[in-house]
Design an enzyme around this catalytic site. Structure first.
Site, PDB file in Angstrom:
ATOM      1  N   ASP A  25     -47.755  16.757 -67.677  1.00  0.00           N
ATOM      2  CA  ASP A  25     -47.453  15.090 -67.673  1.00  0.00           C
ATOM      3  C   ASP A  25     -45.977  15.030 -67.515  1.00  0.00           C
ATOM      4  O   ASP A  25     -45.402  14.707 -68.454  1.00  0.00           O
ATOM      5  CB  ASP A  25     -48.018  14.716 -68.943  1.00  0.00           C
TER       6      ASP A  25
ATOM      7  N   LYS B 155     -52.794  21.635 -65.775  1.00  0.00           N
ATOM      8  CA  LYS B 155     -53.813  20.621 -65.561  1.00  0.00           C
ATOM      9  C   LYS B 155     -52.636  19.614 -64.993  1.00  0.00           C
ATOM     10  O   LYS B 155     -51.484  19.108 -65.584  1.00  0.00           O
ATOM     11  CB  LYS B 155     -54.322  19.984 -66.849  1.00  0.00           C
TER      12      LYS B 155
ATOM     13  N   ASP C   3     -56.876  16.258 -62.840  1.00  0.00           N
ATOM     14  CA  ASP C   3     -57.340  15.422 -63.792  1.00  0.00           C
ATOM     15  C   ASP C   3     -57.192  14.081 -63.356  1.00  0.00           C
ATOM     16  O   ASP C   3     -56.279  13.230 -63.792  1.00  0.00           O
ATOM     17  CB  ASP C   3     -56.637  15.747 -65.204  1.00  0.00           C
TER      18      ASP C   3
ATOM     19  N   LYS D 142     -59.506  11.686 -62.860  1.00  0.00           N
ATOM     20  CA  LYS D 142     -60.557  10.681 -63.370  1.00  0.00           C
ATOM     21  C   LYS D 142     -61.117   9.627 -62.308  1.00  0.00           C
ATOM     22  O   LYS D 142     -60.600   8.436 -62.658  1.00  0.00           O
ATOM     23  CB  LYS D 142     -59.990  10.181 -64.499  1.00  0.00           C
TER      24      LYS D 142
ATOM     25  N   HIS E 118     -62.864   6.741 -60.542  1.00  0.00           N
ATOM     26  CA  HIS E 118     -63.808   5.692 -60.966  1.00  0.00           C
ATOM     27  C   HIS E 118     -63.628   4.634 -60.085  1.00  0.00           C
ATOM     28  O   HIS E 118     -62.872   3.764 -59.871  1.00  0.00           O
ATOM     29  CB  HIS E 118     -63.414   5.120 -62.358  1.00  0.00           C
ATOM     30  N   ASP E 119     -64.739   4.749 -58.949  1.00  0.00           N
ATOM     31  CA  ASP E 119     -64.829   3.729 -58.229  1.00  0.00           C
ATOM     32  C   ASP E 119     -66.207   3.700 -57.664  1.00  0.00           C
ATOM     33  O   ASP E 119     -67.166   4.154 -58.042  1.00  0.00           O
ATOM     34  CB  ASP E 119     -63.854   4.189 -57.013  1.00  0.00           C
TER      35      ASP E 119
ATOM     36  N   PRO F 195     -69.511   4.750 -55.172  1.00  0.00           N
ATOM     37  CA  PRO F 195     -69.812   5.887 -54.805  1.00  0.00           C
ATOM     38  C   PRO F 195     -69.290   6.633 -53.446  1.00  0.00           C
ATOM     39  O   PRO F 195     -68.750   7.365 -53.376  1.00  0.00           O
ATOM     40  CB  PRO F 195     -71.412   5.682 -54.812  1.00  0.00           C
TER      41      PRO F 195
ATOM     42  N   THR G 293     -66.703   5.639 -51.990  1.00  0.00           N
ATOM     43  CA  THR G 293     -65.182   6.057 -52.168  1.00  0.00           C
ATOM     44  C   THR G 293     -64.956   7.210 -53.118  1.00  0.00           C
ATOM     45  O   THR G 293     -64.061   8.264 -52.902  1.00  0.00           O
ATOM     46  CB  THR G 293     -64.237   4.893 -52.738  1.00  0.00           C
TER      47      THR G 293
ATOM     48  N   THR H  10     -60.036  10.436 -75.350  1.00  0.00           N
ATOM     49  CA  THR H  10     -59.917  10.729 -76.732  1.00  0.00           C
ATOM     50  C   THR H  10     -58.628  10.052 -77.512  1.00  0.00           C
ATOM     51  O   THR H  10     -58.787   9.988 -78.707  1.00  0.00           O
ATOM     52  CB  THR H  10     -59.207  12.221 -76.842  1.00  0.00           C
TER      53      THR H  10
ATOM     54  N   ARG I  67     -48.409  17.138 -75.016  1.00  0.00           N
ATOM     55  CA  ARG I  67     -46.961  17.119 -75.852  1.00  0.00           C
ATOM     56  C   ARG I  67     -46.744  18.217 -76.854  1.00  0.00           C
ATOM     57  O   ARG I  67     -45.571  18.578 -76.846  1.00  0.00           O
ATOM     58  CB  ARG I  67     -46.786  15.683 -76.251  1.00  0.00           C
TER      59      ARG I  67
HETATM   60  O1  C5P Z   1     -49.981  15.145 -74.976  1.00  0.00           O
HETATM   61  P1  C5P Z   1     -51.524  15.480 -75.048  1.00  0.00           P
HETATM   62  O2  C5P Z   1     -51.789  16.616 -75.807  1.00  0.00           O
HETATM   63  O3  C5P Z   1     -52.004  14.164 -75.789  1.00  0.00           O
HETATM   64  O4  C5P Z   1     -51.961  15.176 -73.584  1.00  0.00           O
HETATM   65  C1  C5P Z   1     -53.660  15.357 -73.379  1.00  0.00           C
HETATM   66  C2  C5P Z   1     -53.904  15.220 -72.000  1.00  0.00           C
HETATM   67  O5  C5P Z   1     -55.275  15.299 -71.614  1.00  0.00           O
HETATM   68  C3  C5P Z   1     -53.253  14.383 -71.163  1.00  0.00           C
HETATM   69  O6  C5P Z   1     -52.813  14.651 -69.852  1.00  0.00           O
HETATM   70  C4  C5P Z   1     -54.452  13.070 -70.929  1.00  0.00           C
HETATM   71  O7  C5P Z   1     -54.235  12.389 -69.941  1.00  0.00           O
HETATM   72  C5  C5P Z   1     -55.522  14.084 -70.975  1.00  0.00           C
HETATM   73  N1  C5P Z   1     -56.958  13.582 -71.419  1.00  0.00           N
HETATM   74  C6  C5P Z   1     -57.153  13.162 -72.533  1.00  0.00           C
HETATM   75  N2  C5P Z   1     -58.364  12.434 -73.043  1.00  0.00           N
HETATM   76  C7  C5P Z   1     -59.443  12.458 -72.061  1.00  0.00           C
HETATM   77  C8  C5P Z   1     -59.008  13.088 -70.608  1.00  0.00           C
HETATM   78  C9  C5P Z   1     -57.931  13.501 -70.581  1.00  0.00           C
HETATM   79  O8  C5P Z   1     -56.204  13.001 -73.345  1.00  0.00           O
HETATM   80  N3  C5P Z   1     -60.444  12.220 -72.365  1.00  0.00           N
END
Ligand code: C5P
Length: 246
Positions: A18, A40, A67, A69, A71-72, A74, A76, A133, A225
């Site tokens: 990221d 990722k 990653d 994600k 969301h649109d 079908p 597209t 999450t 992070r």
């Molecule tokens: O920095 P951290 O460990 O929180 O990063 C988690 C990574 O996982 C981020 O890139 C975030 O976009 C991704 N992610 C998430 N929850 C999800 C899907 C992906 O935190 N359900």
């Protein structure tokens, strides 16, 4: 974890790149050079550095989870999935909340890419996002208007994803046991929300240590992070690997 080599273990750790640009991401790759972890690429880096950066990771031999994600509608999603599959990534995802038709469309996009490549393209794993999450129950109930517990929703979305032929889901490590027992050990789980003991939680609410997440039976952990923002990212990743191999 006993019986698993350090290389195998590294391949189950997805490092979330990221970063705002390719240069900073390359700095981290340099710091982690030689450790065969899964990379990722999420929206921040992809929107800045694009497909070329992803191809570069593949050229360097990394496994790549894109990653984005999806969301649109079908049609597209099918087109987006086809473009992603043509990049040669190993895994990508779609929101289960986009519905069954969109998930089926994502699969169709993958098949189209594979068909048009004349068999040279390996099919990437296609997984669904269940609940982010960062989502807690109060937010899910009050803002999204979804009643019940987070686990109920995760299980419903995971079941929907499996019925659409997807390979697994992104979920929090807290839901892995329930997902595996409802949908089988072969249905893959990718779990962000990973925080080594003592690390800052940040905006994540459903968290677990890497060791505990693997003990729950998850297939892959996503760590951002705690590695990328560490003063010494290589030492941070190595100490996670050591803890896992202990
Ligand atoms: O920095 P951290 O460990 O929180 O990063 C988690 C990574 O996982 C981020 O890139 C975030 O976009 C991704 N992610 C998430 N929850 C999800 C899907 C992906 O935190 N359900």
């Amino acid at each position: 974890m006993a019986g698993i080599t350090r290389t195998d273990m590294a391949g189950r750790i997805m490092v979330a790149l990221d970063f705002p640009d390719a240069e900073q991401a390359r700095g981290l790759l340099e710091a982690l050079r030689g450790i065969p972890c899964y990379m990722k690429v999420g929206m921040q880096l992809f929107y800045a550095a694009g497909p070329d950066f992803v191809r570069g990771l593949k050229d360097q031999g990394y496994k790549v989870f894109l990653d984005l994600k999806l969301h649109d509608i079908p049609n597209t999603v099918a087109g987006g999935a086809e473009s992603i599959a043509r990049l040669g990534v190993d895994m990508f995802n779609v929101h289960a909340a986009a519905g069954r038709a969109a998930m089926l469309a994502a699969r169709e996009g993958v098949e189209r890419a594979a068909g048009r490549s004349g068999g040279t393209l390996a099919r990437p794993m296609l997984i669904a996002v269940t609940q982010l999450t960062s989502t807690g129950q109060a937010m899910m109930n009050d803002e999204l208007g979804i009643p019940g517990t987070v686990e109920d929703t995760v299980l419903r979305y995971a079941g929907l994803a499996k019925s659409a032929g997807l390979d697994g889901v992104v979920a929090s490590p807290l839901e892995v046991t329930a997902i595996k027992s409802a949908l089988g050990a072969g249905f893959a789980t990718v779990t962000p929300g990973i925080r080594p003991a003592g690390a800052e939680q940040g905006d994540q609410t459903r968290v677990m240590t890497p060791r505990d997440a693997f003990a729950q039976g998850t297939d892959y952990v996503v760590i951002g992070r705690p590695i990328t923002a560490a003063a010494d990212p290589r030492t941070a990743l190595e100490s996670i690997l050591e803890e896992l191999n202990a």
